[in-house]
Write an enzyme that holds these catalytic residues in place. Structure first.
Site, PDB file in Angstrom:
ATOM      1  N   LYS A 118       1.439  -1.587  -0.100  1.00 26.13           N
ATOM      2  CA  LYS A 118      -0.084   0.025   0.141  1.00 26.13           C
ATOM      3  C   LYS A 118       1.094   0.998   0.131  1.00 26.13           C
ATOM      4  O   LYS A 118       1.673   0.964   0.602  1.00 26.13           O
ATOM      5  CB  LYS A 118      -0.645   0.044   1.334  1.00 26.13           C
ATOM      6  CG  LYS A 118      -2.171   0.693   1.196  1.00 26.13           C
ATOM      7  CD  LYS A 118      -3.624  -0.423   0.179  1.00 26.13           C
ATOM      8  CE  LYS A 118      -4.916   0.635   0.413  1.00 26.13           C
ATOM      9  NZ  LYS A 118      -5.521   0.145  -0.168  1.00 26.13           N
ATOM     10  N   THR A 202     -14.732  -2.274  -7.450  1.00 24.90           N
ATOM     11  CA  THR A 202     -14.821  -2.592  -6.060  1.00 24.90           C
ATOM     12  C   THR A 202     -16.521  -2.488  -5.871  1.00 24.90           C
ATOM     13  O   THR A 202     -16.791  -3.531  -4.809  1.00 24.90           O
ATOM     14  CB  THR A 202     -14.124  -1.675  -5.226  1.00 24.90           C
ATOM     15  OG1 THR A 202     -13.115  -1.542  -5.748  1.00 24.90           O
ATOM     16  CG2 THR A 202     -13.972  -2.249  -3.721  1.00 24.90           C
TER      17      THR A 202
HETATM   18  N1  LIG Z   1     -11.159   2.454  -4.466  1.00 23.62           N
HETATM   19  C1  LIG Z   1     -10.795   1.076  -4.643  1.00 23.62           C
HETATM   20  O1  LIG Z   1     -10.565   0.064  -6.162  1.00 23.62           O
HETATM   21  C2  LIG Z   1     -10.365   0.672  -3.638  1.00 23.62           C
HETATM   22  C3  LIG Z   1     -11.381   1.369  -2.856  1.00 23.62           C
HETATM   23  N2  LIG Z   1     -11.234   0.615  -0.874  1.00 23.62           N
HETATM   24  C4  LIG Z   1     -11.197   0.822   0.323  1.00 23.62           C
HETATM   25  O2  LIG Z   1     -12.237   1.955   0.370  1.00 23.62           O
HETATM   26  C5  LIG Z   1     -13.067   2.833   1.064  1.00 23.62           C
HETATM   27  C6  LIG Z   1     -13.199   3.970   0.452  1.00 23.62           C
HETATM   28  O3  LIG Z   1     -12.299   3.960  -1.132  1.00 23.62           O
HETATM   29  P1  LIG Z   1     -12.829   5.035  -2.159  1.00 23.62           P
HETATM   30  O4  LIG Z   1     -14.268   5.032  -2.654  1.00 23.62           O
HETATM   31  O5  LIG Z   1     -11.569   5.062  -3.382  1.00 23.62           O
HETATM   32  O6  LIG Z   1     -12.435   6.631  -1.358  1.00 23.62           O
HETATM   33  P2  LIG Z   1     -12.476   8.223  -2.320  1.00 23.62           P
HETATM   34  O7  LIG Z   1     -11.611   8.990  -2.249  1.00 23.62           O
HETATM   35  O8  LIG Z   1     -13.415   7.976  -3.780  1.00 23.62           O
HETATM   36  O9  LIG Z   1     -13.974   8.042  -1.180  1.00 23.62           O
HETATM   37  C7  LIG Z   1     -13.614   8.011  -0.400  1.00 23.62           C
HETATM   38  C8  LIG Z   1     -15.558   8.602   0.534  1.00 23.62           C
HETATM   39  O10 LIG Z   1     -15.514   8.384   1.385  1.00 23.62           O
HETATM   40  C9  LIG Z   1     -15.448   9.719   2.169  1.00 23.62           C
HETATM   41  N3  LIG Z   1     -15.047   9.920   3.908  1.00 23.62           N
HETATM   42  C10 LIG Z   1     -13.863  10.588   4.180  1.00 23.62           C
HETATM   43  N4  LIG Z   1     -14.251  10.803   5.301  1.00 23.62           N
HETATM   44  C11 LIG Z   1     -14.957  10.546   6.045  1.00 23.62           C
HETATM   45  C12 LIG Z   1     -15.718  10.375   6.769  1.00 23.62           C
HETATM   46  N5  LIG Z   1     -15.148  10.699   8.317  1.00 23.62           N
HETATM   47  N6  LIG Z   1     -16.892   9.731   7.544  1.00 23.62           N
HETATM   48  C13 LIG Z   1     -17.670   9.204   6.020  1.00 23.62           C
HETATM   49  N7  LIG Z   1     -17.506   9.310   5.248  1.00 23.62           N
HETATM   50  C14 LIG Z   1     -15.704  10.310   4.473  1.00 23.62           C
HETATM   51  C15 LIG Z   1     -15.772  11.059   1.285  1.00 23.62           C
HETATM   52  O11 LIG Z   1     -16.433  11.927   1.428  1.00 23.62           O
HETATM   53  P3  LIG Z   1     -15.184  13.377   1.488  1.00 23.62           P
HETATM   54  O12 LIG Z   1     -15.301  13.402  -0.094  1.00 23.62           O
HETATM   55  O13 LIG Z   1     -16.067  14.659   1.801  1.00 23.62           O
HETATM   56  O14 LIG Z   1     -13.857  13.590   1.654  1.00 23.62           O
HETATM   57  C16 LIG Z   1     -16.154  10.304   0.051  1.00 23.62           C
HETATM   58  O15 LIG Z   1     -17.165   9.423  -0.191  1.00 23.62           O
HETATM   59  C17 LIG Z   1     -11.238   3.078   1.592  1.00 23.62           C
HETATM   60  O16 LIG Z   1     -10.780   2.393   2.745  1.00 23.62           O
HETATM   61  C18 LIG Z   1     -10.515   2.003   0.266  1.00 23.62           C
HETATM   62  O17 LIG Z   1      -9.343   1.595   1.589  1.00 23.62           O
HETATM   63  C19 LIG Z   1     -11.407  -0.923  -1.090  1.00 23.62           C
HETATM   64  C20 LIG Z   1     -10.618  -1.928  -2.184  1.00 23.62           C
HETATM   65  C21 LIG Z   1     -10.486  -1.660  -3.609  1.00 23.62           C
HETATM   66  O1  LIG Z   2      -6.492  -2.409  -7.289  1.00 19.94           O
HETATM   67  C1  LIG Z   2      -5.853  -2.468  -5.995  1.00 19.94           C
HETATM   68  O2  LIG Z   2      -4.740  -3.682  -6.908  1.00 19.94           O
HETATM   69  C2  LIG Z   2      -5.445  -2.579  -5.102  1.00 19.94           C
HETATM   70  C3  LIG Z   2      -6.493  -1.581  -4.148  1.00 19.94           C
HETATM   71  C4  LIG Z   2      -6.944  -1.758  -3.012  1.00 19.94           C
HETATM   72  O3  LIG Z   2      -6.083  -1.597  -2.824  1.00 19.94           O
HETATM   73  C5  LIG Z   2      -7.507  -2.366  -1.658  1.00 19.94           C
HETATM   74  O4  LIG Z   2      -8.067  -3.929  -2.323  1.00 19.94           O
HETATM   75  O5  LIG Z   2      -7.424  -2.108  -0.738  1.00 19.94           O
END
Ligand SMILES: NC(=O)C1=CN([C@@H]2O[C@H](COP(=O)(O)OP(=O)(O)OC[C@H]3O[C@@H](n4cnc5c(N)ncnc54)[C@H](OP(=O)(O)O)[C@@H]3O)[C@@H](O)[C@H]2O)C=CC1
Ligand SMILES: O=C(O)CCC(=O)C(=O)O
Length: 429
Positions: A118, A202
């Site tokens: 990461k 995801t």
């Molecule tokens: N992207 C991916 O492919 C993957 C992501 N994940 C996990 O999913 C989660 C979200 O990632 P992702 O969607 O990519 O991130 P994004 O940056 O696209 O979105 C994050 C979201 O969470 C909100 N947020 C941030 N802080 C808070 C808080 N304190 N309380 C509530 N909401 C909050 C943000 O709002 P705001 O815009 O206001 O900041 C935004 O809506 C993470 O834990 C990540 O590790 C897991 C697997 C793969």
């Molecule tokens: O797509 C990837 O390689 C990693 C995604 C990721 O960061 C996660 O699954 O938490």
């Protein structure tokens, strides 16, 4: 003007719970269940390599700032290191180390030939211009040039990053080595070798796991009441696909709060509203304001935390009214909260299973790139669904066989496979 001459590598997490300690507790729990040797557990609890680089960048107003950029490579026993890059103000080295460890178990659980890594930079991307973000991303990857590569370590998007940042990173790496190397990152734009379906992957994976878990309990997605914390790449896609499948999304939120409607939110209208309002959903006319804390305790069939870690802790676990929690975020439920929820009969679909759709399609993107043969979205989704459903069934089977909850079942599978590979490769004892 130079604002700091000594970069502060380690900042304290604002949360009182250390994500790396949490990750180690989960590993310990799995290790006890598997009766792993203490020495083996000691190896697995340490990242193989921790890199922190200095990222000096000239901001638009002429000021020079130096950011810390982390990349933690936890394990490459099963294949190249794999995992996203996070841009968020709360990023710390310990958080990145925890997330890297989760990636190792996730890839092993899904049976894809990767280890875990990461990366992260402690910045709020909303505070920077596109030009500044591009300079930060390019310098970060230049500094890591010797540590990454298509058969070494393959970054991808995580919180605060997207296909745009992956394109800059792919280009920077390629320019440095002298030829185009699409396989160095996944989650790229389709124009430079990205995979169809990665952006929604995801969220699609979350939808598939929730659908399977509800079906096992004689329920369907149609009419299921669902609350989602986070409306970004993951939460937004999950909301869209669950809504399409007939679920009633009663609440969603972003960092500064969310919207609630007992009758179900119009998700396409909410997405359009967020797109017009720089990702903010506050003020959406067809719902009422709800705080992030209240969203978590709404009565519903499924609660989907899709933002940060440590959202459900000992402090609020006893107030959770959802029947099921699908961890779309990494690490949103602490170990203690997991025990409390289990005692109360709440089913927790663990992160390393529930949010694995992203890394699975990253793997499919990498495979397509290496074979120079690109698939249509239907095929990508079909292959991903196959791997997700297979992993779900293996977790269910392990849970029954060992009489353990789904988290421990998933962890024993993931950790067990890495431990076996380590032993077979002669790396232990
Ligand atoms: N992207 C991916 O492919 C993957 C992501 N994940 C996990 O999913 C989660 C979200 O990632 P992702 O969607 O990519 O991130 P994004 O940056 O696209 O979105 C994050 C979201 O969470 C909100 N947020 C941030 N802080 C808070 C808080 N304190 N309380 C509530 N909401 C909050 C943000 O709002 P705001 O815009 O206001 O900041 C935004 O809506 C993470 O834990 C990540 O590790 C897991 C697997 C793969
Ligand atoms: O797509 C990837 O390689 C990693 C995604 C990721 O960061 C996660 O699954 O938490």
């Amino acid at each position: 003007m130079v604002t700091t001459s000594i970069p502060v590598w380690e900042t304290h997490s604002p949360a009182h719970i250390c994500p790396f300690d949490q990750a180690c507790s989960y590993l310990d729990w799995a290790g006890k269940e598997l009766k792993l040797d203490a020495g083996l557990l000691e190896i697995l609890s340490h990242p193989r390599k921790v890199v922190t680089v200095s990222i000096p960048v000239k901001l638009d107003r002429g000021e020079i700032r130096v950011f810390a950029g982390h990349r933690v490579q936890h394990s490459d026993v099963l294949g190249p290191y794999k995992g996203g890059i996070r841009y968020h103000p709360a990023v710390t080295l310990r958080e990145v180390s925890a997330l890297a460890m989760l990636m190792t178990w996730k890839c092993a659980l899904l049976g894809i030939p990767y280890g875990g890594a990461k990366g992260g930079i402690p910045i709020d991307p909303k505070q920077f211009s596109i030009g500044e973000l591009e300079r930060i991303s390019r310098r970060y990857i230049s500094e890591l040039i010797k540590d990454i590569g298509p058969s070494v370590d393959i970054p991808a998007p995580d919180m605060g990053t997207s296909a745009r940042e992956m394109a800059w990173m792919m280009d920077t790496y390629s320019v440095n080595v002298g030829h185009a190397v699409p396989g160095v990152v996944t989650g790229k734009p389709i124009s430079i070798g990205g995979s169809r379906g990665r952006e929604m992957a995801t969220g699609r994976g979350v939808m598939i796991i929730v659908r399977e878990a509800l079906a096992d309990r004689g329920q369907s997605l149609a009419g299921a009441k669902i609350a989602i914390q986070g409306f970004g790449n993951v939460g937004g896609a999950a909301a869209q696909l669950l809504h399409q499948a007939g679920a009633k999304i009663i609440a969603v939120s972003t960092g500064n709060g969310g919207v609630f409607s007992e009758h179900g939110l119009d998700i396409p209208a909410l997405k359009a509203y967020a797109a017009e309002n720089r990702r903010s959903i506050l003020g959406f006319p067809h719902g009422t304001f709800i705080s992030n804390a209240d969203l978590l305790t709404l009565p519903c069939d499924v609660l989907i935390p899709a933002a940060l870690e440590n959202q459900i802790t000992e402090d609020n676990a006893s107030q959770i009214q959802a029947k099921m929690i699908a961890e779309a975020a990494n690490g949103p439920v602490t170990l203690e909260a997991n025990h409390t929820l289990e005692g109360r009969g709440v089913i927790v679909l663990p992160d390393i299973l529930a949010n694995a759709g992203g890394v699975v399609v990253s793997y499919l993107e990498w495979v397509q790139g290496l074979s120079y043969l690109f698939w249509d979205e239907e095929r990508v989704n079909r292959e991903m669904e196959h791997l997700m459903v297979q992993a779900y069934r293996q977790v269910m089977q392990q849970s029954k066989a060992r009489q353990v909850n789904l988290r421990l079942a998933a962890y024993t599978l993931g950790v067990g496979r890495v431990a076996q590979a380590l032993t077979d490769r002669g790396l232990y004892p």
